[in-house]
Design a protein around this motif. Structure first.
Motif, short mmCIF file in Angstrom:
data_model
loop_
_atom_site.label_atom_id
_atom_site.label_comp_id
_atom_site.label_asym_id
_atom_site.label_seq_id
_atom_site.Cartn_x
_atom_site.Cartn_y
_atom_site.Cartn_z
N GLU A 1 21.42 4.71 16.97
CA GLU A 1 20.81 4.97 15.66
C GLU A 1 19.71 6.01 15.73
O GLU A 1 19.40 6.68 14.77
CB GLU A 1 20.28 3.67 15.04
CG GLU A 1 19.16 3.01 15.80
CD GLU A 1 18.52 1.85 15.03
OE1 GLU A 1 19.12 1.40 14.04
OE2 GLU A 1 17.45 1.41 15.45
N HIS B 1 32.79 15.19 18.40
CA HIS B 1 33.27 13.90 17.93
C HIS B 1 34.80 13.87 17.86
O HIS B 1 35.43 14.87 17.55
CB HIS B 1 32.69 13.59 16.56
CG HIS B 1 31.28 13.09 16.60
ND1 HIS B 1 30.19 13.91 16.55
CD2 HIS B 1 30.79 11.82 16.72
CE1 HIS B 1 29.09 13.18 16.62
NE2 HIS B 1 29.42 11.92 16.73
N ALA C 1 36.28 9.54 14.89
CA ALA C 1 34.94 9.62 14.31
C ALA C 1 34.99 10.38 12.99
O ALA C 1 34.32 10.01 12.02
CB ALA C 1 34.00 10.30 15.29
N VAL D 1 24.59 7.01 5.85
CA VAL D 1 24.85 6.33 7.11
C VAL D 1 23.95 5.10 7.31
O VAL D 1 23.87 4.57 8.40
CB VAL D 1 24.69 7.30 8.31
CG1 VAL D 1 25.80 8.31 8.32
CG2 VAL D 1 23.34 7.98 8.32
N HIS E 1 26.81 3.01 15.09
CA HIS E 1 27.09 4.32 15.69
C HIS E 1 27.11 4.24 17.22
O HIS E 1 26.10 3.87 17.83
CB HIS E 1 26.03 5.32 15.24
CG HIS E 1 26.29 6.71 15.74
ND1 HIS E 1 25.30 7.52 16.25
CD2 HIS E 1 27.43 7.43 15.82
CE1 HIS E 1 25.83 8.67 16.60
NE2 HIS E 1 27.11 8.65 16.35
N PHE F 1 25.67 2.41 8.77
CA PHE F 1 26.39 2.81 9.99
C PHE F 1 25.44 2.92 11.18
O PHE F 1 25.89 2.96 12.33
CB PHE F 1 27.10 4.14 9.72
CG PHE F 1 27.90 4.68 10.87
CD1 PHE F 1 28.95 3.95 11.40
CD2 PHE F 1 27.59 5.92 11.42
CE1 PHE F 1 29.69 4.45 12.46
CE2 PHE F 1 28.32 6.42 12.48
CZ PHE F 1 29.38 5.69 12.99
N LEU G 1 20.80 9.52 14.72
CA LEU G 1 21.08 9.61 13.28
C LEU G 1 19.78 9.62 12.48
O LEU G 1 19.62 10.40 11.55
CB LEU G 1 21.97 8.45 12.83
CG LEU G 1 23.36 8.37 13.47
CD1 LEU G 1 24.21 7.33 12.75
CD2 LEU G 1 24.07 9.71 13.44
#
Ligand code: HEM
Length: 130
Positions: free
Chosen positions: A44, A64, A68, A33, A40, A36, A47
């Motif tokens: 972040e 989600h 997603a 990720v 997101h 990503f 994550l």
């Protein structure tokens, strides 16, 4: 195109928890990720906090969307080796599916008999005492 699934151990993924290299383990799949993080919608921070670890539960806790889930595929880089997998895949065993309707059927007929008895008793009562 031939698909070759790369396999990882949890141990080797542990250290991949930085902004420069961030992976997540979700339902035994491994997701890179890093690119990503900024995109997101959930930010972040979450994550990065979970990077290098198994994020299956937090991922599901957020419920989600299917969008997603579709997006996830784009970031998949492989899967966990057999020995490191958990049995949390959302695969339902066919036995479960078979059991459930059966149980419903049973409980329905279990309700029906007393219900009919109740109706019959009420009618009888009204006949006798009306
Ligand atoms: C590759 C993995 C992930 C992808 C592709 C992803 C994608 C998305 C997308 C598209 C949304 C927007 C809402 C939706 O469509 O459901 C979202 C929201 C969110 N995500 Fe993720 N997500 C991932 C992992 C995670 C993880 C591990 C967490 C940890 C808790 C997380 C926390 C959140 C939160 C809190 C929101 C809600 C944001 C809001 O509604 O304000 N996500 N995510």
């Amino acid at each position: 195109m031939e698909e070759q699934t790369k396999l990882f151990t949890r141990e080797e993924l542990k250290c991949r928890n930085t902004r420069e290299d961030a992976i997540l383990i979700i339902h035994n799949g491994v997701y890179d990720v890093t690119k990503f993080l900024e995109e997101h919608p959930g930010g972040e921070e979450v994550l990065l906090e979970l990077a290098g670890q198994d994020a299956s539960e937090p991922f599901e806790d957020v419920s989600h969307s299917s969008d997603a889930r579709a997006l996830m595929k784009k970031y998949k880089i492989g899967e966990l080796v057999e020995a490191d997998r958990t049995q949390t895949k959302p695969a339902f065993s066919p036995q479960w599916n078979n059991d459930q309707p059966q149980e419903q059927g049973n409980s329905w007929s279990a309700w029906l008999v007393p219900l009919l008895l109740g109706v019959a008793a009420t009618l009888l009562y009204r006949y006798l005492f009306a």
